[in-house]
Design a protein around this motif. Structure first.
Motif, PDB file in Angstrom:
ATOM      1  N   ILE A 175       1.433  10.284 -11.069  1.00  0.00           N
ATOM      2  CA  ILE A 175       0.222   9.733 -11.686  1.00  0.00           C
ATOM      3  C   ILE A 175      -0.963  10.052 -10.778  1.00  0.00           C
ATOM      4  O   ILE A 175      -0.967   9.677  -9.611  1.00  0.00           O
ATOM      5  CB  ILE A 175       0.326   8.202 -11.863  1.00  0.00           C
ATOM      6  N   ASP A 176      -1.932  10.795 -11.290  1.00  0.00           N
ATOM      7  CA  ASP A 176      -3.093  11.132 -10.473  1.00  0.00           C
ATOM      8  C   ASP A 176      -4.357  10.977 -11.305  1.00  0.00           C
ATOM      9  O   ASP A 176      -4.837  11.913 -11.919  1.00  0.00           O
ATOM     10  CB  ASP A 176      -2.959  12.566  -9.948  1.00  0.00           C
ATOM     11  N   ALA A 212       0.822  -1.209   0.000  1.00  0.00           N
ATOM     12  CA  ALA A 212       0.000   0.000   0.000  1.00  0.00           C
ATOM     13  C   ALA A 212       0.857   1.260   0.000  1.00  0.00           C
ATOM     14  O   ALA A 212       0.664   2.146  -0.840  1.00  0.00           O
ATOM     15  CB  ALA A 212      -0.944  -0.010   1.204  1.00  0.00           C
ATOM     16  N   ILE A 213       1.851   1.322   0.912  1.00  0.00           N
ATOM     17  CA  ILE A 213       2.644   2.549   0.961  1.00  0.00           C
ATOM     18  C   ILE A 213       3.581   2.641  -0.245  1.00  0.00           C
ATOM     19  O   ILE A 213       3.824   3.726  -0.754  1.00  0.00           O
ATOM     20  CB  ILE A 213       3.409   2.697   2.306  1.00  0.00           C
ATOM     21  N   ALA A 214       4.055   1.491  -0.745  1.00  0.00           N
ATOM     22  CA  ALA A 214       4.918   1.503  -1.930  1.00  0.00           C
ATOM     23  C   ALA A 214       4.152   2.084  -3.118  1.00  0.00           C
ATOM     24  O   ALA A 214       4.677   2.913  -3.868  1.00  0.00           O
ATOM     25  CB  ALA A 214       5.417   0.099  -2.247  1.00  0.00           C
ATOM     26  N   THR A 215       2.902   1.661  -3.276  1.00  0.00           N
ATOM     27  CA  THR A 215       2.101   2.157  -4.387  1.00  0.00           C
ATOM     28  C   THR A 215       1.826   3.654  -4.229  1.00  0.00           C
ATOM     29  O   THR A 215       1.915   4.418  -5.183  1.00  0.00           O
ATOM     30  CB  THR A 215       0.763   1.382  -4.474  1.00  0.00           C
ATOM     31  N   ILE A 261       9.007  -1.806  -9.045  1.00  0.00           N
ATOM     32  CA  ILE A 261       9.558  -0.444  -8.990  1.00  0.00           C
ATOM     33  C   ILE A 261       9.095   0.278  -7.714  1.00  0.00           C
ATOM     34  O   ILE A 261       9.923   0.862  -7.012  1.00  0.00           O
ATOM     35  CB  ILE A 261       9.219   0.348 -10.282  1.00  0.00           C
ATOM     36  N   PRO A 262       7.806   0.222  -7.360  1.00  0.00           N
ATOM     37  CA  PRO A 262       7.407   0.846  -6.088  1.00  0.00           C
ATOM     38  C   PRO A 262       8.166   0.301  -4.885  1.00  0.00           C
ATOM     39  O   PRO A 262       8.568   1.065  -4.009  1.00  0.00           O
ATOM     40  CB  PRO A 262       5.920   0.515  -5.976  1.00  0.00           C
ATOM     41  N   PHE A 317       4.970   5.531  -5.026  1.00  0.00           N
ATOM     42  CA  PHE A 317       5.210   5.473  -6.470  1.00  0.00           C
ATOM     43  C   PHE A 317       4.310   6.461  -7.213  1.00  0.00           C
ATOM     44  O   PHE A 317       4.788   7.265  -8.011  1.00  0.00           O
ATOM     45  CB  PHE A 317       4.965   4.046  -6.970  1.00  0.00           C
ATOM     46  N   PHE A 318       3.030   6.433  -6.934  1.00  0.00           N
ATOM     47  CA  PHE A 318       2.096   7.313  -7.638  1.00  0.00           C
ATOM     48  C   PHE A 318       2.425   8.780  -7.375  1.00  0.00           C
ATOM     49  O   PHE A 318       2.408   9.596  -8.297  1.00  0.00           O
ATOM     50  CB  PHE A 318       0.648   7.032  -7.223  1.00  0.00           C
TER      51      PHE A 318
END
Lengths: 274, 297
Positions: free
Chosen positions: A134-135, A122-125, B31-32, A128-129
Motif C-alpha cells: 500500500i503506497d 510504528a514499525i509494525a505499520t 495484522i501488522p 505492513f504497508f
C-alpha cells in the motif's frame, strides 16, 4: 484538638514543597522555551529585546507552511475517521444486550494503541504497508493516524454515554418515537459534548504524533513534528521556539475546550501515549 | 414485539456498531503486529527487507553475534543497551513515584476548585507535544544553556559542564515526560482514601510513618502499581528522549528498534526486539490485571 488532629492526618511535612517543586519542574522548561521565542537576538539563551521577528519569519517560511498543511490534512482526516469508528462502537458498548465477549474483544482491540509501545506500532505499520504494497503517500499516514487516534476519541464518548440518563430515551419511546428518531433527537444532542471533546483529543494526538509519522511518511509527507525534529537535529534557532510555542498554544486551547466540555472527566482516561 | 425479533435487532445493532472498529483495528493494528512476530522468525535480506525463510537468527542475535571469523561472541552492545534501558526505566519509575506520590496526595486534599485547576495543569503537558517538551530541555542543558550559565554565575564551575547527551539528561527527560502517568492513577486512589481510616489509625496511636506504612500505602497500592507500569513500559520503549537528549549515541531499546528499520537495515532483528518489548508489556499488563482483580475480589 479534633481540628488539630485532622490537620495532622491530612498534611505531611514536605508534601507542599515537593508539589511546588513538581509544578516548577513541569513548567519552567516550557516557560523558557516560550520566553525565548520573543527574543530579538538569534541566541536562545541570551536575552536582547522583545520582538515578534521569529514569528514573522516562521509564518513566511514556505517549507514550514507545507508541513503545517500536511499536518492539518492528516489530523482532520484522522479525527473524522476516528470519531466515525469510535461513535457507533461506543453506542453499542454502553447499550444493553451486547454480549460480554463481543464487548471485551472490541474494547481490547480499540485499546491496543494505548498499550503497545508506539515505536512497535510504528514499525509494525511500516512493515505492513511495505509488505502489502500500500503506497498512498500521505494516505498511509492518514490510515495509521486514524487507527492510532481511535481510543482517544472513544474514551470521552463512552464517559459521556455512561453519564446520560436512560430515562430520557425511554420517555421518547413511550411517546412513540422510533429508535432512530429517539437517537437523533434525544441521545445525539446530549452526546455532542462527548463527541466534540473526543474529536479534539484525537486531533491533538494526530497533530502531535511523531514516531508513527516518522516511520510511515514518505518523501514529501513532512508534517510539522517531522519538520521540528529536523530543526532540532540540525540547529536550534528562536524560529523553532516560535513554532513550538504555536504548537503548545493549539494543544492548550483544544485541551481546555475538551476539559470544559466533559466537566473534567477526561482526567482519568489517560493511557500510555509515547 | 416478540423476543426473537428483539434479540435479532440487538444482534444486528451490535454487528453494525462494532464492525468498523473491529475491521480497522484488525486490519491496521492486529495484522501488522502479527506480521512483526512472523518477521522476527524470518531471514534478513541482503540489502534490507526480508527473505521469507524460517530462521531463529534474529533471536540468537539477542544473545550472540557472529564475529568476522565465524565464531560466536556474546552480544555485549545489546546487553549494554538492554541494561541501560532497564536501569533508566527503573530509575525513572522510582523518581516519578517519589515526586508523584506527595504531589498527588497534596493535590487530592485541596478544595474542589483548586483541585480541578491543578489537575488541568498536570494534564496539559501530557496532551502537548512531546518533541517540543523534550526540545526545551536541550535549551536548558546545553553547554551554554541555563543550568551551566547559572553554575558559572554562582561560581561552582568556570567552564560549562557537559550535561546534554549523558545518561543523566535522558533520565531527567524521561521523568519529565512520563511523570503525569504516575500522578493520575495515584491521585485517583488517594482521592478515594477514607479519612475515617486515617483517623482510626491516629486514634490507635499510630505515628505518621506507621499510618503511611500500614494504612495509606496498602490502600493506594493499586494506583502506585498502575502508575509504575504506565511509566516503566513507555520509558523502556522511549525513542524521542534518548534520541534528542542522549544525542543518538546512548541507545535505548526504542532507538535500537528504530535503527534496525533505518540505517542498520536488519528487519528481523528489529522485529525480535519488538517482540521482546511487547512481551515485557504483556507481562506488565498481566500483573496489573491480576492486582486489579485481587483488589476487587
Amino acid at each position: 484538638m479534633a481540628r488539630a488532629q485532622r490537620r495532622k492526618l491530612t498534611s505531611y511535612p514536605g508534601f507542599g514543597v515537593i508539589t511546588i517543586f513538581f509544578f516548577g519542574f513541569l513548567y519552567l522548561p516550557i516557560m523558557v522555551l516560550i520566553a525565548f521565542s520573543f527574543n530579538s537576538s538569534v541566541s536562545i539563551s541570551v536575552w536582547e529585546t522583545f520582538s515578534f521577528k521569529w514569528y514573522a519569519e516562521a509564518i513566511g517560511n514556505t517549507d514550514l507552511q507545507k508541513a503545517v498543511v500536511n499536518t492539518l490534512l492528516v489530523a482532520v482526516v484522522a479525527t473524522i475517521g476516528a470519531v466515525l469508528i469510535a461513535l457507533p462502537a461506543a453506542v453499542v458498548l454502553t447499550g444493553q444486550g451486547v454480549s460480554k465477549r463481543a464487548a471485551s474483544t472490541a474494547t481490547g482491540l480499540m485499546s491496543l494503541p494505548l498499550v503497545v509501545p508506539e515505536i512497535v506500532i510504528a514499525i509494525a505499520t511500516l512493515v505492513f504497508f511495505t509488505s502489502v504494497g500500500i503506497d498512498l503517500g500521505l494516505g498511509n499516514v492518514m490510515i495509521a493516524h486514524t487507527v492510532f487516534c481511535v481510543p482517544f476519541a472513544l474514551l470521552p464518548i463512552v464517559a459521556r454515554l455512561r453519564s446520560l440518563d436512560h430515562r430520557l430515551s425511554e420517555a421518547a419511546y413511550d411517546l412513540y418515537a422510533s429508535r432512530p428518531r429517539a437517537f437523533r433527537l434525544i441521545t445525539l444532542p446530549l452526546l455532542a459534548p462527548g463527541v466534540v471533546s473526543g474529536a479534539m483529543l484525537a486531533f491533538i494526538v494526530s497533530f502531535d504524533n511523531f514516531i508513527i509519522t516518522l516511520m510511515v511518511a514518505g518523501a514529501g509527507g513532512t508534517t510539522l513534528p517531522l519538520y521540528i525534529y529536523g530543526l532540532v537535529k540540525t540547529q536550534i534557532t528562536p524560529e523553532l521556539n516560535a513554532v513550538s510555542t504555536g504548537v503548545l498554544l493549539l494543544s492548550l486551547v483544544l485541551l481546555t475546550c475538551a476539559y470544559v466540555l466533559t466537566g473534567g472527566r477526561i482526567a482519568g482516561s489517560t493511557g500510555a501515549k509515547d | 414485539m416478540t423476543t426473537t425479533t428483539r434479540a435479532q435487532r440487538i444482534r444486528r445493532r451490535t454487528i453494525l456498531g462494532l464492525t468498523p472498529a473491529v475491521t480497522m483495528m484488525g486490519a491496521f493494528m492486529v495484522i501488522p503486529l502479527i506480521l512483526v512476530v512472523v518477521m522476527s522468525f524470518m531471514t534478513r535480506g541482503q540489502y534490507g527487507g526480508i527473505v521469507w525463510e524460517f530462521s531463529t537468527d534474529a533471536y540468537q542475535r539477542l544473545i550472540y553475534v557472529t564475529r568476522l571469523d565465524g565464531s560466536l561472541a556474546y552480544n555485549l552492545s545489546f546487553l549494554a543497551i538492554l541494561s541501560r534501558s532497564l536501569v533508566l526505566a527503573g530509575l525513572t519509575t522510582l523518581i516519578c513515584l517519589l515526586i508523584a506520590f506527595p504531589t498527588a496526595f497534596y493535590v487530592a486534599r485541596q478544595s474542589q476548585r483548586t483541585k480541578s485547576i491543578l489537575l488541568l495543569l498536570i494534564m496539559f503537558p501530557f496532551w502537548s507535544n512531546l518533541l517540543v517538551r523534550t526540545t526545551s530541555w536541550i535549551i536548558i542543558l546545553r553547554d551554554f544553556g541555563f543550568v551551566n550559565q547559572f553554575l558559572m554565575w554562582v561560581g561552582i564551575t568556570s567552564e560549562p559542564i557537559t550535561l546534554l547527551f549523558t545518561n543523566g539528561a535522558i533520565l531527567v527527560g524521561l521523568v519529565y515526560v512520563y511523570i503525569p502517568f504516575m500522578i493520575l492513577p495515584i491521585y485517583t486512589s488517594v482521592e478515594r482514601l477514607d479519612n475515617g481510616l486515617l483517623e482510626a489509625s491516629f486514634d490507635l496511636f499510630a505515628t505518621r510513618f506507621q499510618t503511611v506504612r500500614h494504612v495509606i500505602g496498602p490502600l493506594t497500592m493499586p494506583g502506585i502499581i498502575a502508575g509504575s507500569i504506565l511509566v516503566f513500559v513507555p520509558s523502556l520503549g522511549a525513542f524521542i528522549t534518548p534520541d534528542l537528549l542522549g544525542g543518538g549515541k546512548k541507545l535505548m531499546l526504542g532507538s535500537l528498534i528504530h535503527l534496525q528499520f533505518t540505517t542498520a537495515r536488519n528487519w528481523p532483528y528489529g522485529a525480535s526486539l519488538s517482540v521482546l518489548l511487547l512481551a515485557a508489556v504483556l507481562i506488565a499488563m498481566f500483573i496489573l490485571a491480576r492486582r486489579a482483580i485481587r483488589a476487587r475480589g
